[in-house]
Write a protein that holds these residues in place. Structure first.
Motif, short mmCIF file in Angstrom:
data_model
loop_
_atom_site.label_atom_id
_atom_site.label_comp_id
_atom_site.label_asym_id
_atom_site.label_seq_id
_atom_site.Cartn_x
_atom_site.Cartn_y
_atom_site.Cartn_z
N ALA A 509 3.07 26.15 -39.82
CA ALA A 509 3.89 24.95 -39.46
C ALA A 509 3.45 24.41 -41.39
N VAL A 510 2.21 23.96 -41.33
CA VAL A 510 2.58 23.38 -42.80
C VAL A 510 3.04 24.19 -43.80
N GLU A 511 3.52 25.96 -43.73
CA GLU A 511 4.45 26.19 -44.62
C GLU A 511 5.76 25.49 -44.69
N VAL A 512 6.15 25.43 -43.03
CA VAL A 512 7.54 24.51 -43.21
C VAL A 512 7.56 23.58 -43.68
N PHE A 513 6.45 22.62 -43.26
CA PHE A 513 6.70 21.16 -44.00
C PHE A 513 6.82 21.05 -45.32
N ALA A 514 5.53 21.61 -45.78
CA ALA A 514 5.37 21.77 -46.88
C ALA A 514 6.22 21.90 -47.98
N ALA A 515 7.50 23.40 -47.70
CA ALA A 515 8.64 23.30 -47.89
C ALA A 515 9.62 22.28 -48.71
N ARG A 516 10.24 21.60 -47.67
CA ARG A 516 10.94 20.08 -47.62
C ARG A 516 9.89 19.09 -49.08
N SER A 517 10.76 19.21 -49.93
CA SER A 517 10.14 18.29 -50.80
C SER A 517 10.66 16.51 -50.21
N ASP A 518 11.38 16.63 -49.15
CA ASP A 518 11.51 15.05 -49.12
C ASP A 518 10.42 15.15 -47.84
N VAL A 519 9.66 15.71 -47.69
CA VAL A 519 8.16 15.34 -46.47
C VAL A 519 7.31 14.91 -46.63
N HIS A 520 6.44 14.66 -46.15
CA HIS A 520 5.49 13.77 -46.90
C HIS A 520 3.59 14.53 -45.41
N VAL A 904 2.74 32.13 -36.34
CA VAL A 904 4.61 32.20 -36.85
C VAL A 904 5.01 31.69 -35.33
N THR A 905 5.29 32.14 -34.10
CA THR A 905 6.96 32.33 -33.10
C THR A 905 6.39 30.31 -32.58
N VAL A 906 5.01 30.26 -32.91
CA VAL A 906 4.57 28.55 -32.08
C VAL A 906 4.30 27.45 -33.29
N GLY A 907 4.06 28.08 -34.85
CA GLY A 907 3.94 26.89 -35.99
C GLY A 907 5.05 26.94 -36.40
N LYS A 908 6.01 27.90 -36.66
CA LYS A 908 7.80 27.55 -37.70
C LYS A 908 8.17 27.14 -36.28
N THR A 909 7.96 27.52 -35.68
CA THR A 909 9.28 27.19 -34.16
C THR A 909 9.38 25.95 -33.43
N LEU A 910 7.80 25.03 -33.85
CA LEU A 910 7.40 24.10 -33.25
C LEU A 910 7.98 23.01 -35.06
N ALA A 911 7.61 23.13 -35.99
CA ALA A 911 7.87 22.85 -37.73
C ALA A 911 9.42 22.87 -38.05
N PHE A 912 10.15 23.33 -37.39
CA PHE A 912 11.33 23.27 -37.03
C PHE A 912 12.22 22.49 -36.52
N ALA A 913 11.46 22.24 -35.13
CA ALA A 913 12.42 21.51 -34.71
C ALA A 913 11.72 19.86 -34.69
N ALA A 914 10.51 19.86 -34.95
CA ALA A 914 10.02 18.46 -35.63
C ALA A 914 11.08 17.93 -36.44
N LEU A 915 11.50 18.99 -37.71
CA LEU A 915 11.99 18.54 -38.83
C LEU A 915 13.25 18.37 -38.18
N ARG A 916 13.85 19.11 -37.34
CA ARG A 916 15.43 18.05 -36.74
C ARG A 916 15.27 17.11 -36.43
N VAL A 917 14.07 16.75 -35.44
CA VAL A 917 13.60 14.91 -35.51
C VAL A 917 13.92 14.48 -36.23
N ALA A 918 13.12 14.36 -37.47
CA ALA A 918 12.40 13.94 -38.64
C ALA A 918 14.33 13.46 -39.23
N ASP A 919 14.54 14.48 -39.36
CA ASP A 919 16.36 14.76 -39.83
C ASP A 919 17.32 13.63 -39.21
N GLY A 920 17.12 13.16 -37.98
CA GLY A 920 17.98 12.46 -36.71
C GLY A 920 19.32 13.59 -36.45
#
Length: 955
Positions: A509-520, A904-920
């Motif tokens: 999950a951290v890997e997915v979030f950290a890959a986005r330069s517009d995310v802290h 991977v299947t839990v953490g990355k799924t959670l992160a990708f879904a969360a980023l969709r929320v963060a992106d509106g």
């Protein structure tokens, strides 16, 4: 020289246009960022024929503008000579804009400002909801006026009925060119592979297809190379025999490859003759079209039956690595693969082949034209490019997997495409004129995504994401185009994500979030060293110490975030959710939506807050994959009559030789608790209820999904609400409605024995045991109703009373393995009992299992998912009963040395879904699961990009 395109009579004098006006066609140059995209949608000859045909009607003038381009496979001069006007940019006069790939956004904005009605014909890469092109779709909608978008990919011929299946074929396909170019790439790669082995062959001098320029020149090169092979002395092949090229597949791809090998003048042999080629002359190249029947065999040893194979592929196994691969130099793979079918060559098959061959290995090169990553050829685990066409695989095998092969013969591919697309370009230019071929108008209509500024109904599901990009509410019908300067401005603001927890699934999950330069990202944990270990020098990630029991500190952390992602135990989520509601922050979790969470729905809606749950594997990917299938089911007007789903996380078979045949890649207590949940489901038209204390004893002893895995299953909670969640209709109309958990055979029987011994109880023991043996004796005594603890020598008879004498010995051995009983073969466990004031058996046992059943270095876990749907049509125009349709969706994901499959299947799924929320991009509010397209589609797309692919099969 490309032959002129013959233009069918688009008009006759009796059907010409009633208005004598000017119509303008604009041919775009492709985006200069696409270096290898040299193709064109219409050749100069096609444009010449189009202009001449229009002039012959006397119905008005057709003008053609062609944007100047030095990379295009046909020169500006040829277009000028054909009657087109060469322009630096298309003018505002154009009525129809034609290209191959999607146009840059700035170009669309430039040509949509004046309000003129225009038609755009391109591969838009929009209709599947591709996120990166949402601004492009918005640009064709209001406030832009009169724009029509026609997608080449949606141009399909009239439906035909074949074998009870209704299909619509695309009007243009490039499979033959992929096969032809793929054969050329394979031969060039073979020359290099032989050189690496110290053998210089004429193939080394064969130019790659793109270097030849045209198909004719490439064929000439092949013929010359073939003559050189035959006229050369026999090669010194170090005892490996002659060069042998094997081709799999039976469609256009393999036909294209075969045609090129014919130009090389190969000698064709049958699959059964391959072994006899070892002593054949080495100044010959041999080819073999390899049918499935030559390497696919029933597991029981009986012969291949094609109809049965496609009906029940689980009964079959591939022997390609044993029967075919040892005798071929190069494999050109043109056969597709689905997860329900055996792999042509699995990783283990290849390993066995390499080990058996040693330095006598003959297979040197693999060209995978299907580009099915980790598919039928499991070892093909990456794509390659025209710039870098191959990589070194296991055993030094050179592997190529280029997914844009036809562009290497750009002129010929363009001529092919031009001939297919021309009637539909004509129809777009002159819609009022009757064409020669019936159905052209319907084909155009099916291909429209936007019609004069209106998003068509079948694509209406795309509107919410357009509104999200444009900053509009879900009720807004006027969607402004997204300006590039607005996107740049928005991206400057960092999206603040708070991740609660740093445990087993946090890393991916951290890997997915950290890959986005517009995310802290802030990782909050009571184990600060563990949280810091996840930062790994990433500048946009920090670790903070947080005890979630400290309400003030938790409130402050939530208030500082935009989106909160919780990896905490499910029972803690309502506490976190209340802080999110208080501060108007969104929350995303991987856990089931509990009644406590559901009770917060109205409060969340009032504060415009989304509490999104079930975004992991199970629940999560399972529901998302189901919703993707059900979305298509609904669009095709069908009805689900049966739904059976299985999911599970397990060690790979080689790591499962332990009691329970299980190891833990996530919370042990959650696994033990799940094995005692009440279950409610429907199978074979019978509704079944299973109390939690009977779940293990009522397991399914054999679940046949993957032939290499010996699986059993447990019913997973209450399946009945999923009829409503998934929109399946009333349960009365369903034969089956079942969700289950997968385990290896033997798990349920042994865990049931442990349950009967009291090891899974959730009530505290009266006294704190001194050691693990004391824990077992105290738990067992309570199950027998004893007031005092048992002695060691009492245990065999106690086990017999609780379990039955036939199970006693097996359970005793398992208890000794777990260090719950003294063993002469192994020392007592050095693991101390946890210091608990109230010793709860399930907590103690989970603690023990987390150590005894942990993964060793080099061991991998696997996550499995399998959906099975039965569909029936809702109605039949003929009045005749229509056959049922079977649909499956499967995922088989392995962990590696960097991360477990579960994380991977839990953490990355959670992160990708969360980023969709963060992106509106997710507009829902209140307590939700991943059942809306705005959640599941984009999340599944992102998962596929990182190799987590749920593969569908539609019969």
């Amino acid at each position: 020289m490309i032959r002129p395109i013959r233009v069918s009579r688009p008009f006759t004098r009796s059907t010409y246009l009633s208005r004598r006006d000017l119509t303008t066609l604009g041919l775009r140059r492709e985006d200069p960022k696409r270096i290898w995209e040299r193709r064109t949608a219409l050749t100069p000859d096609a444009i010449r024929g189009l202009i001449q045909a229009q002039r012959s009607t006397g119905a008005g003038e057709l003008k053609v503008e062609v944007e100047s381009c030095g990379r295009r496979c046909f020169s500006d001069q040829l277009y000028s000579e054909a009657g087109a006007k060469i322009v630096p940019l298309l003018s505002n006069e154009v009525d129809v804009i034609l290209g191959i790939k999607e146009p840059p956004l700035a170009e669309v904005h430039r040509l949509t400002k004046d309000g003129k009605k225009r038609k755009w014909m391109v591969f838009s890469h929009i209709h599947k909801g591709q996120e990166y092109n949402t601004p492009l779709l918005a640009a064709f909608l209001p406030p832009s006026q009169g724009q029509t978008l026609i997608d080449h990919e949606l141009l399909t011929a009239p439906a035909t009925s074949k074998e009870r299946k209704v299909t619509r074929a695309r009007v243009a396909a490039f499979g033959w060119y992929a096969g032809a170019v793929g054969a050329g790439e394979a031969l060039s790669m073979t020359g290099i592979a032989l050189l690496k082995r110290g053998i210089a062959s004429p193939l080394l001098h064969l130019p790659r297809p793109y270097a030849s320029g045209t198909l004719a020149e490439f064929k000439a090169s092949l013929r010359k190379c073939g003559e050189s092979v035959r006229s050369s002395p026999e090669l010194e092949t170090k005892g490996q025999g002659p060069i042998v090229i094997g081709v799999t597949g039976a469609g256009n791809v393999s036909t294209g490859s075969k045609d090129m090998l014919d130009e090389l003048n190969v000698e064709w042999v049958k699959a059964e003759d391959l072994a006899g080629l070892k002593d054949a002359p080495s100044n010959r190249i041999y080819g073999c079209i390899i049918p499935s029947s030559s390497y696919i065999t029933r597991k029981d040893g009986s012969s291949y039956d094609r109809a049965e194979y496609y009906r029940t592929p689980e009964k079959y196994k591939s022997f390609f690595a044993e029967k075919i691969a040892p005798h071929i130099t190069t494999l050109i793979n043109g056969v597709g693969w689905s997860s329900t079918f055996p792999r042509t060559i699995s990783n283990s098959d290849l390993s066995s082949l390499l080990n058996a061959a040693g330095d006598k290995q003959k297979l040197l090169a693999v060209q995978d034209i299907t580009c099915d990553k980790e598919g039928g050829l499991e070892f093909v685990n990456q794509f390659t490019t025209i710039d870098q066409p191959c990589f070194k695989g296991p055993g030094g095998i050179l592997i190529s997997s280029i997914d844009i092969l036809p562009t290497e013969l750009a002129a010929d591919a363009s001529a092919h495409f031009s001939s297919k697309i021309l009637p539909y370009v004509t129809r777009a230019l002159f819609p009022d004129v009757k064409g020669d071929k019936a159905g052209e108008e319907d084909t155009i209509e099916r291909a429209k995504i936007v019609d004069e500024g209106k998003l068509l109904e079948q694509h209406g599901w795309l509107m919410p994401r357009v509104q999200a990009w444009g900053g509009h509410s879900s009720n807004s019908s006027d969607v402004a185009p997204i300006r590039e300067d607005k996107l740049a401005l928005t991206s400057q603001k960092k999206k603040k994500i708070l991740l609660l927890g740093s445990g087993l699934v946090a890393g991916p999950a951290v890997e997915v979030f950290a890959a986005r330069s517009d995310v802290h990202l802030a990782i909050a944990s009571n184990n600060i060293s563990e949280a810091r270990s996840l930062i790994k020098d990433r500048s946009n990630v920090e670790a903070i110490s947080l005890d979630v029991g400290d309400e003030v500190a938790l409130s402050e952390a939530v208030a500082a975030a935009d989106v909160v992602v919780s990896l905490l135990p499910a029972q803690m989520h309502p506490q976190v959710a209340k802080h999110c509601i208080n501060h108007s922050r969104h929350l995303v979790t991987a856990s089931y939506v509990s009644p406590e969470m559901k009770s917060l729905d109205q409060a969340a809606k009032e504060k415009d807050v989304l509490l999104l749950g079930e975004c992991g594997l199970d629940p999560g990917i399972d529901s998302m994959a189901a919703m993707r299938i059900l979305d298509r089911v609904q669009r095709e007007g069908k009805k689900v009559t049966s739904f059976v789903s299985w999911c599970g996380g397990l060690p790979e078979p080689s790591a499962s030789d332990v009691p329970l045949r299980y190891k833990f890649s996530w919370s042990p207590k959650a696994v033990l608790t799940a094995a005692q949940n009440d279950a409610h489901y429907k199978l074979n038209n019978e509704i079944v209820r299973v109390p939690g204390d009977q779940l293990l004893s009522n397991h399914f002893p054999e679940v046949k999904l993957w032939p290499e895995l010996q699986l059993e299953g447990l019913a997973n909670r209450d399946s009945m609400p999923y009829a409503e969640k998934y929109g399946l209709g009333e349960t009365d109309g369903l034969k089956d409605l079942f969700r289950g958990t997968l385990r290896y055979q033997g798990f349920s029987r042994l865990l049931e024995s442990f349950r009967r011994l009291g090891l899974l109880r959730n009530e505290a023991l009266k006294e704190v045991p001194e050691n693990w043996e004391g824990f077992l004796l105290a738990s067992t005594a309570r199950e027998l109703g004893y007031d005092k603890s048992l002695k060691d020598n009492d245990l065999p008879s106690a086990l017999s009373d609780l379990l039955g004498s036939h199970k006693t010995e097996e359970v005793l051995e398992a208890l000794k393995w777990f260090s719950l009983l003294p063993s002469t073969s192994s020392p007592p466990s050095p693991l101390p009992l946890p210091n608990l004031r109230a010793p709860v058996p399930v907590d103690l046992f989970a603690h023990l299992l987390s150590h005894k059943l942990s993964y060793s270095k080099g061991e991998r876990d696997t996550c499995l998912l399998h959906h099975s749907f039965t569909l029936s049509p809702t109605s039949s125009l003929s009045g005749q009963k229509q056959p049922e349709q079977k649909v499956t969706a499967s995922l088989l994901c392995y962990g590696d040395e960097n991360a477990s499959a579960m994380s991977v299947t839990v953490g990355k799924t959670l992160a990708f879904a969360a980023l969709r929320v963060a992106d509106g991009l997710v507009r829902g509010r209140g307590v939700k699961g991943p059942y809306e397209r705005e959640v599941w589609e984009g999340t599944l797309d992102k998962l596929e990009e990182v190799g987590v692919v749920v593969k569908e099969k539609w019969d």
